[in-house]
Design a protein around this motif. Structure first.
Motif, short mmCIF file in Angstrom:
data_model
loop_
_atom_site.label_atom_id
_atom_site.label_comp_id
_atom_site.label_asym_id
_atom_site.label_seq_id
_atom_site.Cartn_x
_atom_site.Cartn_y
_atom_site.Cartn_z
N MET A 155 20.80 21.43 20.12
CA MET A 155 21.41 22.75 20.05
C MET A 155 20.30 23.79 19.85
SD MET A 155 24.65 21.81 17.54
CE MET A 155 25.29 23.48 17.43
N THR A 156 20.60 25.04 20.17
CA THR A 156 19.62 26.11 19.95
C THR A 156 19.73 26.63 18.52
OG1 THR A 156 21.12 27.87 20.65
CG2 THR A 156 19.81 26.80 22.37
N GLU A 157 18.72 27.39 18.13
CA GLU A 157 18.75 28.02 16.81
C GLU A 157 19.95 28.96 16.68
OE1 GLU A 157 13.86 28.15 16.25
OE2 GLU A 157 14.98 29.98 16.67
N THR A 158 20.26 29.70 17.74
CA THR A 158 21.42 30.60 17.67
C THR A 158 22.72 29.83 17.52
OG1 THR A 158 21.43 30.70 20.10
CG2 THR A 158 20.34 32.49 18.94
N GLU A 159 22.79 28.64 18.09
CA GLU A 159 23.99 27.82 17.92
C GLU A 159 24.12 27.34 16.47
OE1 GLU A 159 24.96 25.75 22.17
OE2 GLU A 159 23.06 25.17 21.22
N TRP A 160 23.00 26.94 15.88
CA TRP A 160 23.04 26.56 14.46
C TRP A 160 23.50 27.74 13.62
CZ3 TRP A 160 19.19 22.86 11.71
CH2 TRP A 160 19.17 21.61 12.35
N ALA A 161 22.96 28.91 13.91
CA ALA A 161 23.33 30.11 13.14
C ALA A 161 24.81 30.40 13.28
CB ALA A 161 22.50 31.31 13.60
N ALA A 162 25.34 30.26 14.51
CA ALA A 162 26.76 30.55 14.74
C ALA A 162 27.65 29.60 13.95
CB ALA A 162 27.07 30.45 16.23
N VAL A 163 27.27 28.33 13.88
CA VAL A 163 28.05 27.35 13.11
C VAL A 163 28.08 27.74 11.63
CG1 VAL A 163 28.07 24.96 12.28
CG2 VAL A 163 27.67 25.44 14.70
N LEU A 164 26.92 28.06 11.09
CA LEU A 164 26.81 28.41 9.68
C LEU A 164 27.60 29.69 9.37
CD1 LEU A 164 25.63 27.98 6.87
CD2 LEU A 164 23.49 29.00 7.66
N GLU A 165 27.46 30.68 10.23
CA GLU A 165 28.15 31.95 10.00
C GLU A 165 29.67 31.77 10.11
OE1 GLU A 165 26.32 34.61 12.77
OE2 GLU A 165 24.39 34.59 11.68
N TYR A 166 30.13 30.93 11.03
CA TYR A 166 31.56 30.66 11.15
C TYR A 166 32.08 30.02 9.86
CZ TYR A 166 35.90 28.32 12.39
OH TYR A 166 37.19 27.87 12.39
N ASN A 167 31.32 29.07 9.33
CA ASN A 167 31.76 28.39 8.12
C ASN A 167 31.85 29.34 6.92
OD1 ASN A 167 32.11 25.88 9.32
ND2 ASN A 167 29.97 25.27 8.98
N ILE A 182 17.21 31.10 11.45
CA ILE A 182 17.06 29.68 11.78
C ILE A 182 15.77 29.60 12.58
CG2 ILE A 182 18.00 27.65 12.93
CD1 ILE A 182 19.86 28.44 10.78
N ALA A 183 14.71 29.10 11.96
CA ALA A 183 13.40 29.08 12.60
C ALA A 183 12.88 27.64 12.60
CB ALA A 183 12.43 30.00 11.88
N SER A 184 12.70 27.08 13.80
CA SER A 184 12.37 25.66 13.90
C SER A 184 10.99 25.46 14.50
CB SER A 184 13.41 24.95 14.78
OG SER A 184 13.45 25.50 16.08
N ARG A 198 15.43 28.97 21.13
CA ARG A 198 14.67 27.73 21.08
C ARG A 198 15.58 26.55 20.75
NH1 ARG A 198 12.09 23.99 18.00
NH2 ARG A 198 9.93 23.44 18.53
N VAL A 199 15.42 25.45 21.48
CA VAL A 199 16.16 24.22 21.22
C VAL A 199 15.53 23.50 20.03
CG1 VAL A 199 16.78 21.95 22.11
CG2 VAL A 199 16.96 23.97 23.58
N ILE A 200 16.35 23.07 19.08
CA ILE A 200 15.86 22.37 17.90
C ILE A 200 15.81 20.88 18.19
CG2 ILE A 200 16.26 21.91 15.46
CD1 ILE A 200 17.87 24.52 15.35
N ASN A 201 14.64 20.30 17.99
CA ASN A 201 14.44 18.88 18.28
C ASN A 201 14.29 18.09 16.98
OD1 ASN A 201 14.27 19.15 21.22
ND2 ASN A 201 12.35 20.25 20.79
N SER A 202 14.66 16.82 17.05
CA SER A 202 14.47 15.94 15.92
C SER A 202 12.99 15.92 15.53
CB SER A 202 14.93 14.52 16.27
OG SER A 202 14.71 13.64 15.19
N GLY A 203 12.72 16.03 14.25
CA GLY A 203 11.34 16.06 13.78
C GLY A 203 10.80 17.46 13.57
N ASP A 204 11.54 18.50 14.00
CA ASP A 204 11.13 19.88 13.75
C ASP A 204 11.44 20.26 12.31
OD1 ASP A 204 10.31 20.38 16.35
OD2 ASP A 204 12.21 21.32 16.95
N PRO A 205 10.48 20.84 11.59
CA PRO A 205 10.86 21.49 10.32
C PRO A 205 11.69 22.73 10.66
CG PRO A 205 8.47 21.15 10.49
CD PRO A 205 9.04 20.94 11.86
N VAL A 206 12.79 22.93 9.97
CA VAL A 206 13.67 24.07 10.25
C VAL A 206 13.88 24.87 8.96
CG1 VAL A 206 15.87 24.84 11.20
CG2 VAL A 206 14.87 22.67 11.98
#
Length: 352
Positions: A155-167, A182-184, A198-206
């Motif tokens: 998922m992208t950083e903006t998608e992570w942000a959208a999930v968190l903001e919705y919650n 959300i900075a990865s 930016r797409v967040i990949n496994s192993g990225d510090p976020v």
């Protein structure tokens, strides 16, 4: 009205004869008005609240009957007339320049409240305000935990942000406290790296820096990391150590600058002084950035009821960055961590 009475007392001590407030947060603090546009004139003789017809019904339940409410057709005309009638008018330092210039044409003399008296009042929270801030942190913490089960790599950083903001919205938040960060990966080296494509990949510090608002704000920063690079964990440990060093000295009677120094000295001893390039923290309340601040310039002496963030960071350009943040309420002899709803500082997403 109790806060207005306190303000009048401060005005008398500071020889401020009258005061026009223009900032919505100041006006909410003094009156409870939640609309977007209003002005408040305070003097020993009278308190006058100016708003427009959109809020004619709303003010019946939000504004005390002890305050004279005026529904205006044109703010400029009404406030210019106030300036003419008052003669010498004192305005908040937050007064917009265009409004100041308009009133200046009518007033005998325009003065500015250089002490920003309402900001000084707001810097020390009452117990019920700390309860409201704590409610915001509770919702923010619960939202983060739920997001951990919904975020996915790819998922992208903006998608992570959208999930968190919705919650957060789902839990009743009126808004986010600020634009969610959300900075990865290498983007985590940007102190204010708001969410991007930016797409967040496994192993990225976020870095996840976020908050929500229920009239009062929350502000939290945590790291999401599922990698195994020992250097990343080394930097996390240093940042956590700097946070702990700062929190250990927070208590009434300590200068804000000295709290900043405690964290900065810790990072300097570890060899990363040049990579910590912002102030340690700021006040939190109705706004997410309020007085006072933890930085080398702020000589404010802490008192019980102040609420400030502690957010040291180390940012390595082209590689990654780490910031951790707790928000502390100054107590009688020490401080209370309002961010304790998230007791850990590094998390992994919970993939199904």
């Amino acid at each position: 009205m109790k806060r207005i009475e306190r303000l009048l007392g401060l005005m008398k001590q500071s020889d401020v004869k009258n005061l026009l407030l223009t900032d919505p947060a100041d006006i909410f603090y003094l009156t409870g008005f939640t609309g977007s546009t209003a002005y408040l004139f305070v003097s020993p003789e009278k308190t006058v609240f100016f708003t427009d017809g959109r809020y004619a019904e709303q003010i019946k339940t939000e504004i005390s009957r002890d305050i004279k409410a005026v529904i205006v057709k044109t703010y400029g005309t009404s406030l210019s007339e106030l300036a003419r009638q008052t003669g010498k008018l004192t305005v908040s330092p937050k007064c917009p320049l265009n409004l100041y210039s308009m009133m200046d044409e009518s007033a005998e003399e325009m003065l500015i409240d250089g002490k920003d008296l309402v900001s000084l009042m707001r810097s020390v929270k009452e117990p019920q305000e700390i309860e409201l801030i704590s409610r915001s942190f509770q919702a923010a913490g619960e939202s983060f935990r739920e997001s951990l089960s919904q975020w996915r790599y790819g998922m992208t950083e903006t998608e992570w942000a959208a999930v968190l903001e919705y919650n957060m919205r789902k839990r009743g938040a009126k808004d986010r406290s600020f634009e969610t960060i959300i900075a990865s990966g290498e983007r985590s080296a940007l102190p204010h790296g708001t969410a991007d494509t930016r797409v967040i990949n496994s192993g990225d510090p976020v870095t996840v820096d976020y908050g929500c608002r229920f009239h009062y704000c929350s502000d939290i920063t945590r790291v999401v990391y599922d990698g195994s690079d020992p250097f990343v964990f080394e930097i996390i440990d240093i940042v956590k150590g700097a946070m702990d060093a700062a929190k250990a000295v927070i208590r009434p009677g300590i200068r804000c600058a000295d709290v900043d120094k405690a964290a900065r000295d810790y990072i300097e001893k570890k060899g990363y002084r040049e990579y910590f390039n912002h102030g340690l923290g700021h006040g939190v309340g109705i706004n997410v950035h309020e007085a006072p601040s933890f930085n080398f310039r702020d000589e404010t002496v802490l008192v019980q009821g102040m609420v400030l963030t502690v957010e040291p960071g180390i940012y390595l350009p082209g590689r990654f960055g780490v910031r951790l943040e707790d928000t502390m309420a100054v107590s009688e002899n020490s401080c209370e961590n309002l961010t304790a709803v998230l007791e850990d500082y590094v998390y992994k997403i919970l993939q199904r």
